[in-house]
Motif scaffolding. Sequence first.
Motif, PDB file in Angstrom:
ATOM      1  N   ALA A  17       0.829  -1.205   0.000  1.00  0.00           N
ATOM      2  CA  ALA A  17       0.000   0.000   0.000  1.00  0.00           C
ATOM      3  C   ALA A  17       0.863   1.254   0.000  1.00  0.00           C
ATOM      4  O   ALA A  17       0.593   2.225  -0.720  1.00  0.00           O
ATOM      5  CB  ALA A  17      -0.931  -0.009   1.209  1.00  0.00           C
ATOM      6  N   LYS A  18       1.938   1.228   0.786  1.00  0.00           N
ATOM      7  CA  LYS A  18       2.814   2.399   0.867  1.00  0.00           C
ATOM      8  C   LYS A  18       3.511   2.652  -0.467  1.00  0.00           C
ATOM      9  O   LYS A  18       3.585   3.802  -0.941  1.00  0.00           O
ATOM     10  CB  LYS A  18       3.836   2.194   1.978  1.00  0.00           C
ATOM     11  N   VAL A  19       4.000   1.602  -1.094  1.00  0.00           N
ATOM     12  CA  VAL A  19       4.623   1.749  -2.414  1.00  0.00           C
ATOM     13  C   VAL A  19       3.608   2.294  -3.410  1.00  0.00           C
ATOM     14  O   VAL A  19       3.902   3.201  -4.205  1.00  0.00           O
ATOM     15  CB  VAL A  19       5.188   0.396  -2.894  1.00  0.00           C
ATOM     16  N   ASP A  20       2.402   1.776  -3.367  1.00  0.00           N
ATOM     17  CA  ASP A  20       1.349   2.189  -4.297  1.00  0.00           C
ATOM     18  C   ASP A  20       1.037   3.676  -4.149  1.00  0.00           C
ATOM     19  O   ASP A  20       0.924   4.413  -5.138  1.00  0.00           O
ATOM     20  CB  ASP A  20       0.100   1.349  -4.028  1.00  0.00           C
ATOM     21  N   VAL A  21       0.900   4.142  -2.910  1.00  0.00           N
ATOM     22  CA  VAL A  21       0.591   5.556  -2.671  1.00  0.00           C
ATOM     23  C   VAL A  21       1.719   6.449  -3.163  1.00  0.00           C
ATOM     24  O   VAL A  21       1.474   7.467  -3.833  1.00  0.00           O
ATOM     25  CB  VAL A  21       0.320   5.804  -1.169  1.00  0.00           C
TER      26      VAL A  21
END
Length: 852
Positions: free
Chosen positions: A534-538
Motif C-alpha cells: 500500500a505504501k509503495v502504491d501511494v
Amino acid sequence: MSTPIRQQYLDLRKRYPGTILFFRLGDFYETFDDDAKLVAEELQITLTSKPMGKDLRVPLAGVPYHAIDQHVAKLVARGYRVAICEQLADPSEVKGLVPRDVVRIVTAGTVTSEASLEAGRPNYLGAFVRRGRDAALALADVTTGEVRVIPGEDALLEAGRSPLAELLLEDLADAPALPLPVVQRPLLSDLAVEAELARQFGEHAQAGLLPGPAAAAAVAHLLIYLRETYPAALGAIQRVRAEGPESGLLVDERTLRNLDVFPAPGKTASLLAVIDRSRTAMGTRLLRHWLSHPLRDREALEARFDAVAWAMGRPIERERAQAVLRGMPDLARLAGKVGARSATPRDLAALRDGLRAVFDLGARLPAAELPPLLAEAVSAFSGAAEPLAALDAALAEDPPASFDEGGVIRPGFSPEIDSLHALTRDARSFLLGLERQERERTGIKSLKVGHNKVFGYYIEVSAANAALVPPHYQRRQTLVGAERYVTEELKEYESRLIGARDRLVELERQAFAALLESLAAGLPGLQAVAEGVAKVDVILGLAETAAERGYTRPAFTAGELDIRAGRHPVVEAAVGTGRFVPNDCVLGGDTQILVITGPNMSGKSTFLRQVALIALLAQAGSFVPAAEARLPLFDRIFSRIGAQDDLAAGQSTFMVEMVETAQILHRATPSSLVILDEVGRGTSTYDGMAIARAVIEFLHNRKEGAALTLFATHYHELTALEGVLPRVRNAHVAVREEGGEVVFEHRVVPGAADRSYGIHVARLAGLPHAVINRAEHLLSEFEAQRQPGASSPALPANGRVAPEAFQPALFAAVSPIEEELAGLDVDGMTPIEAIQKLYELRARARAGRVPR
C-alpha cells in the motif's frame, strides 16, 4: 402447539432481540412472523406462510443460501441488524431436529460482504470511553484486522474524519452529531477490561500497549462486541496502534467536507479523486488516511517527499512497478479473511497470486537506489516468502469454488488425496467401459449407463429391448419407453465411489483447514506485506500525479506561509490544466489576517480553499499545486464556509454558522490556519458586520498570537481595519469592465474591492430583466441617499453603530391603488368581478395615476 422446529426458532428469537433472524432451513434462510413481513417489504420478495403447528400458520419470507450476502447487505445498509442462524450438522446425518444456532450478527460496523463495502474505503467499528479526565476512541476494521486508538478529549473528532460505520458508547451523551448507528454498552470495570485484553493479546497486553485506562476500556469494548457479533473476526486482530493527537495536523469532519477532500453524496469532484493514482484498493485506503491524518513530524514528511521525488524522477521504473500493482488483489482484506478463518479456496488462490506479484514488484524497484521510506516498504516483502511456499505446496493451481468434487489440494501434496481424486476422476472412463461391456454381453446396442442425483447409477434399456435384459439386472426405475436397472457390480462401484468422494472432500477440507491455520500463524507478516504494498502504491501514485499536474515539493518554515502561483487542485482538474488562474498568498510577520473582498463568483472562496488544500497536501506528504510553497507546520486547519442548517437539531443556518465560528475561536492557536468565508451574512447588515469585525479583532488581539487567517467578506466596511489593526491586510479579486460588462480576472491583488458587482452576478444567474432593472434603479436611489462623504454605512473605529446611522427605506409610501387593494373583499367577489377590478386597476396605473 408449535412444532419442534418452531420452538427452536422461538428460543433463538428471544436470545437475539433487536435483530432480523435468518433461520437456515435446507437451501434457504427463512424469516418468520414480523421479521418476514419486514424482510418481504424491504427486499421486495414474496411473503408466504408455512404451517408450524396445529391450527398455526405463520408468515414466511426466505432467500436462497447462496444469495444471503447481498440481501443482508441491503438490510444492514438500511440500518438493521441481522442475525444468521446456521445448521450445525448435516441434516442427512442427524435423526430428529437438526441443531441450529446463531453464528454471527451482522451490523454496520461488522459487515464483511463485498456487496456492502467500498474497496477503497475502510469500514470502522468504533468505541468511545471516558475515565475521569481521560478519554479515548478505538477503531477496528474487521475486514483487515486493523485497530487504532486515539487518546484525548478531542478523540471524538476522529469519528468525523475516519469512515466510522458504528459507534459503541457507555454514555449516550457522548454521541457525536453524525448520521451513524450508536450502540449503548454497559460500563466496564477495570478487572473486566484487563481480562478481555489478556484474553486477546496476552497477560501483559496493557503494559506499554495502550495509552491510559480509557484507551484500554475502548479496545476492550470492541473485543467484547466482536465476541458477541462476529467472534471469528478476533482472529485477525493481532495488534493495536496508538496515535497521539500531538503528532498530527488535526482536520475535523467539517473542514474535510468544506474542502471537498473526499467524495460526498451528490458530488463527484474531490481532492482524493484528483490525486489518487493508486492501482490497488489498499493504496487508496492508505491515501485516504494520509489525507485525513496529516503529519506535523517534519522528518517523516521529508521522508515522504524524498520517496515521491525519487519516483517522480524515474518514470520508467514507476510505470513498470505500477503495471504489477494494477492486477494485485486486496492483500489486506485477504489477510483479514485468513485471520477470521473465513477464506475460501478461491480467496487463497487470489492471495497466492498477490504474493507472487509482490516479489515481481520488489524486483522492479532497485533496492540499492531506493530512498529510506520505499526501502523500508520493500523490505517487508520478504514476509511473503513463507506463506507463498505453503500455498504453492498445498493449493491447486486453479481450485474450484467449493469442496464438492475435490480438486482444491495440489496433486502430490497427499498420496491418499491423490488416489481418491484419481478414483473419482476415473468414474467417467469406468462407466464408458461398463457400457461397452454390457452392450457386448447383452447384444443391446442402445444400452446406456448413466447417473442422476435421486437414483444414482443405472443401466437404461429401451422397452423394445426388454426381452434381452439379463435376469441378474435389478429394475430401479420405469420410464416412458424405457426401464432402468442396476447390477451388483454397479451398486458396489457406486458405494465405493460415493465413499471415496466423501472421504476426498473430508481430507481436502482437513488439509485446507491446516493450510489456513498455518497462514494465520504468520498473519502479522502477511499484514506487514500488505502495508508495504500500500505504501509503495501511494508513493508511486503521488509521484504520477505530481508529474502529470506540475506539482512541486513544498518546504517548511517557521511561522510564514508563502505560496507562489498556487492553484486549487480540484478546480484546476475540472477546468483543465493551463486554464486555471494561479495566485500568490503570503501570510506571516505583519500580515496575520488577510481580508479578501470582491464580487460573488470571482474566486474568493476558491482562493481560500486552495491555500488550505495546499497546506493539507504538504502535511500529508504530497507535492503541491504551486510554483513554490513555503509553509509552517500547522497544528489545525479550520474552515467556516457555506450556508447550511441543521433543522433536526433545531438550528438555523445562522445558528450553525455561529456555532462553527465559536468552535474555531475557542480552538485556534498561533500555529493554526483559519479560513472564514462570509461570517455574519445570515443576519441583518449591522448585526453581521459587527460580528464579523469582532471575530477579526478577537483573532488579531489574542495574547498568545494570531492564527494565520484568510477572511473573505462582502462587508467592504471591514477593509478599514487595515488602518486600525496592525497585522490585518486587504486583498481583493480583480475585475475589469469592458463594454459595460464586468469581466472576472480571478487574480487576487492587494487592496480593497471598489464595489460588490452583485447585480451583475444576478444578471449572469438569469434573473428576469424586470428584476435587474428595478434593482439597478433602487441601487441608484440608495447610493444617492447615503450620508455625505460616506460610501456605505461604515462601522466607526470603536465598532459601535450610532442610532442615527442611515438605513435606506426599501419601499416607497403606500399608493392609492395599494390602499384600494388592501381594502378589497376578495373572498366575496365573483371571478368576473375580480377580473373586472384587475382591468380597472391596470388602466389607472397605465394612465399614470400611480406615482412612479
